[in-house]
Write a protein that holds these residues in place. Structure first.
Motif, PDB file in Angstrom:
ATOM      1  N   UNK A 589       0.834  -1.204   0.000  1.00  0.00           N
ATOM      2  CA  UNK A 589       0.000   0.000   0.000  1.00  0.00           C
ATOM      3  C   UNK A 589       0.869   1.254   0.000  1.00  0.00           C
ATOM      4  N   UNK A 590       0.599   2.119  -0.962  1.00  0.00           N
ATOM      5  CA  UNK A 590       1.220   3.443  -1.022  1.00  0.00           C
ATOM      6  C   UNK A 590       0.113   4.460  -1.274  1.00  0.00           C
ATOM      7  N   UNK A 591       0.172   5.575  -0.554  1.00  0.00           N
ATOM      8  CA  UNK A 591      -0.911   6.565  -0.616  1.00  0.00           C
ATOM      9  C   UNK A 591      -0.358   7.914  -1.057  1.00  0.00           C
ATOM     10  N   UNK A 592      -1.078   8.577  -1.921  1.00  0.00           N
ATOM     11  CA  UNK A 592      -0.795   9.967  -2.275  1.00  0.00           C
ATOM     12  C   UNK A 592      -2.103  10.741  -2.149  1.00  0.00           C
ATOM     13  N   UNK A 593      -2.303  11.340  -0.981  1.00  0.00           N
ATOM     14  CA  UNK A 593      -3.570  12.030  -0.707  1.00  0.00           C
ATOM     15  C   UNK A 593      -3.762  13.232  -1.616  1.00  0.00           C
ATOM     16  N   UNK A 594      -2.670  13.889  -2.005  1.00  0.00           N
ATOM     17  CA  UNK A 594      -2.787  15.072  -2.859  1.00  0.00           C
ATOM     18  C   UNK A 594      -3.349  14.714  -4.229  1.00  0.00           C
ATOM     19  N   UNK A 595      -2.986  13.538  -4.734  1.00  0.00           N
ATOM     20  CA  UNK A 595      -3.450  13.104  -6.052  1.00  0.00           C
ATOM     21  C   UNK A 595      -4.614  12.116  -5.969  1.00  0.00           C
ATOM     22  N   UNK A 596      -5.038  11.780  -4.761  1.00  0.00           N
ATOM     23  CA  UNK A 596      -6.114  10.798  -4.548  1.00  0.00           C
ATOM     24  C   UNK A 596      -5.792   9.471  -5.230  1.00  0.00           C
ATOM     25  N   UNK A 597      -4.564   9.003  -4.999  1.00  0.00           N
ATOM     26  CA  UNK A 597      -4.099   7.749  -5.594  1.00  0.00           C
ATOM     27  C   UNK A 597      -3.757   6.756  -4.490  1.00  0.00           C
ATOM     28  N   UNK A 598      -4.204   5.518  -4.663  1.00  0.00           N
ATOM     29  CA  UNK A 598      -3.851   4.429  -3.752  1.00  0.00           C
ATOM     30  C   UNK A 598      -3.256   3.302  -4.578  1.00  0.00           C
TER      31      UNK A 598
END
Length: 650
Positions: A589-598
């Motif tokens: 799991x890797x999250x990028x909240x700024x880009x709304x990507x999981x």
């Protein structure tokens, strides 16, 4: 529960913690009631009709979600002692339920002995005196260090006299002040049950407020129950591997317990019982690995930069009285790494804007202090192995700086500072090349330039992605893994001492980080085995607590430290974060909240449920990995849309 004499527990709120043994004993200088690094209550003891509640008559111990219970069997009585620490008050509440199980009505005498020991964590004997004021059903004892208040829900009388007492828990000379005993006299019928409550408060002595808190005991318990229910509604992991599910909950609970009220700020301390300070290294590595609780992460980052030195260094530790220490060579590079993890998880880009000048200071500090290879020198006792005479160009410090420079480059680009962004990226590239070139030593890497000692620190090359060498992880497994842990130095070398704090002990955060690297290298069985070792240790001494260290051969939590042999710290913030990271790395799991990507890239087949916070949102994912195919479905509490990148890894 078996062997309760060897087991202990922690009850923790944001404003105090209570440590005691399951058999009712207060056995060490660390047991009792504390508020961060200051102790208040040394012990209390309860006598019922001339029979003390003690290890001799305890029947069982029960750990519940919000409270614990010691259950005793006395002559003619069954006694239940429930103990509770609220989430947001610096108090301890003890509730006694006494049932007459004889066939006759009885006189009931309850006598409570209470010993105050108001002192700092690094004190043993001291010359300070105490003053005490007795009122109806309560007293306040105080010294120049603070106040301890006692209150009873039931009327009674103070009897006897107060006095100073010395004793030697685990051979450590301690001074305490024993108040007059509090006596309650009553009668109790056949099968009748009496309920009596006591309250102890740290630096809180307003009687009407304390009385209201005692009367609202049920509300306080329910409040804490709701707090922890919410934690697991927003953060959860479910798989077919039972011990892993349990370990996730233990690690998450431990991490929650590490968030305290620190001068009215919600921040991370390093652990319990003696690391109840804000440590830059510990808290920043924890945030970098697993950013949990947006407010606590943000407040910790802001507190640390508030005390940043003029030359750009981030503090080593901060005490609640305002004292700081900057003797840390790793807290400074860990700061931008932690900030990056925080932004990726919670999407709060405004904090980056607020900390622009602080990040420039860190960048300037690096440029001023690097040598021609880009390496930064560590003074003696300034690395995480601070009990050793270890100085020079240490490998993990260079790894932290390399990652920090990459992050700083990204930050400067967001801040539209193209010149610094390019400079930081070029420095990061050069440093990466030089780390691999200058530290490489046959199949392994040097601990420091010019050092012949092989330590576990090259593991950080894998943690932060500086190398993909498969033989590196195999070398660590062959030369550092033991049957029950992971040595800090090569177990085949003359430097190895399995019970030495930094020269052979197992550190749970390093074992979890190795598991994380093993998952990424598809060494699934090895990774699960190492996490299982941590789970076993979480049940051996302090219940459901991931310990700091243990002997790599015997498994004992008593290890050799610079000042003598002492038991491990029981709850360690970076250990909890490392376990949680390992589980997320198992799922990829890797999250990028700024880009709304999981991104989801499981390393093992199975069905998994993962619930996590992303910014203000709570996302529940169902992950299935079978026959080289990954299926991911999700529900967003805020009905947000996310781009899911699902990649199978075979």
């Amino acid at each position: 529960m078996n062997n309760i004499a060897d087991k202990s527990y922690f009850l923790v709120g944001s404003k105090c913690f209570f440590h005691r043994y399951c058999d009712n004993g207060f056995k060490t200088k660390w047991t009792g009631l504390w508020r961060l690094t200051r102790k208040f209550l040394e012990y209390y003891a309860i006598k019922i009709n001339e029979e003390w509640l003690s290890p001799n008559n305890i029947k069982t111990f029960v750990e519940e979600k919000e409270t614990v219970k010691h259950i005793y069997s006395l002559k003619g009585f069954d006694v239940e002692e429930s103990i509770f620490v609220p989430e947001n008050e610096p108090i301890l509440v003890v509730v006694l339920r006494i049932k007459n199980v004889s066939n006759e009505k009885k006189d009931l005498k309850i006598e409570v002995e209470i010993a105050a020991n108001i002192k700092d964590w690094n004190e043993d004997w001291y010359e300070r005196d105490y003053q005490i004021t007795y009122r109806k059903n309560h007293f306040v004892v105080n010294s120049e260090k603070g106040k301890l208040a006692f209150l009873s829900s039931t009327s009674g009388n103070f009897i006897g006299y107060h006095y100073y007492k010395t004793h030697y828990p685990e051979g450590k000379l301690q001074k305490c002040f024993v108040a007059k005993n509090f006596l309650i006299e009553d009668k109790i019928g056949v099968n009748e049950e009496k309920k009596i409550s006591f309250l102890f408060a740290c630096d809180k002595d307003e009687i009407f407020e304390l009385d209201a808190l005692l009367k609202n005991y049920d509300y306080l318990v329910e409040e804490k129950k709701i707090t922890y229910e919410k934690i697991f509604e927003e953060n959860n992991f479910v798989s077919s591997i039972t011990f892993l599910n349990d370990l996730f909950r233990i690690a998450l609970t431990n991490l929650k317990k590490s968030i305290v009220d620190f001068d009215n700020q919600k921040v991370f301390i390093a652990g319990y019982p003696w690391f109840a300070q804000v440590w830059g290294r510990d808290s920043l590595l924890a945030i970098a690995l697993y950013p949990y609780d947006e407010e606590a992460c943000r407040s910790t980052l802001k507190l640390l930069v508030k005390h940043q030195s003029e030359d750009g260094r981030i503090p080593n530790f901060i005490l609640v009285d305002g004292r700081i220490d900057c003797n840390s060579s790793d807290a400074t590079p860990l700061f931008p790494i932690a900030l990056d993890s925080y932004i990726r998880k919670f999407g709060n880009i405004s904090l980056l804007l607020d900390l622009r000048e602080n990040l420039c200071k860190i960048f300037n500090f690096y440029k001023k202090n690097k040598n021609e290879d880009g390496f930064v020198y560590s003074e003696e006792n300034s690395t995480w192995m601070d009990s050793l005479e270890r100085e020079g160009y240490c490998i993990e410090v260079q790894v932290f700086w390399q990652k920090a420079l990459e992050v700083l480059s990204d930050f400067f680009e967001i801040l539209e500072d193209e010149e610094r962004a390019k400079e930081a990226m070029q420095l990061a590239r050069n440093l990466k090349v030089n780390i691999i070139k200058k530290f490489a030593k046959r199949r392994y890497f040097a601990d420091a330039i010019g050092s012949n000692i092989e330590t576990i620190n090259p593991l950080f090359l894998l943690v932060f992605g500086l190398t993909e060498r498969q033989d590196l992880i195999k070398y660590i497994e062959e030369n550092f893994e033991t049957e029950i842990g992971l040595s800090t130095v090569n177990k085949n070398s003359s430097y190895y001492n399995p019970s030495s704090y930094h020269s052979g002990c197992t550190w749970s955060h390093l074992l979890a980080l190795l598991a994380s690297a093993q998952f990424k290298k598809m060494r699934i069985d090895k990774a699960l085995d190492n996490l299982r070792k941590i789970y076993v240790k979480s049940q051996e001494h302090a219940l459901n607590s991931i310990p700091e260290v243990w002997d790599s051969e015997s498994g004992s939590l008593y290890v050799n430290k610079p000042f003598g042999r002492e038991i491990s710290s029981f709850i360690q913030t970076w250990s909890s974060a490392s376990v949680l990271k390992a589980i997320d790395d198992m799922l990829g799991i890797e999250i990028d909240a700024l880009k709304s990507v999981i991104k989801v890239s499981p390393k093992m087949e199975g069905e998994f449920k993962r619930v996590l916070k992303i910014g203000e949102d709570v996302v529940e994912m169902q992950i299935t990995f079978k026959e080289a195919k990954v299926d991911v479905s999700y529900k967003s509490k805020l009905n947000k849309s996310y781009k899911i990148i699902a990649l199978p890894e075979i």
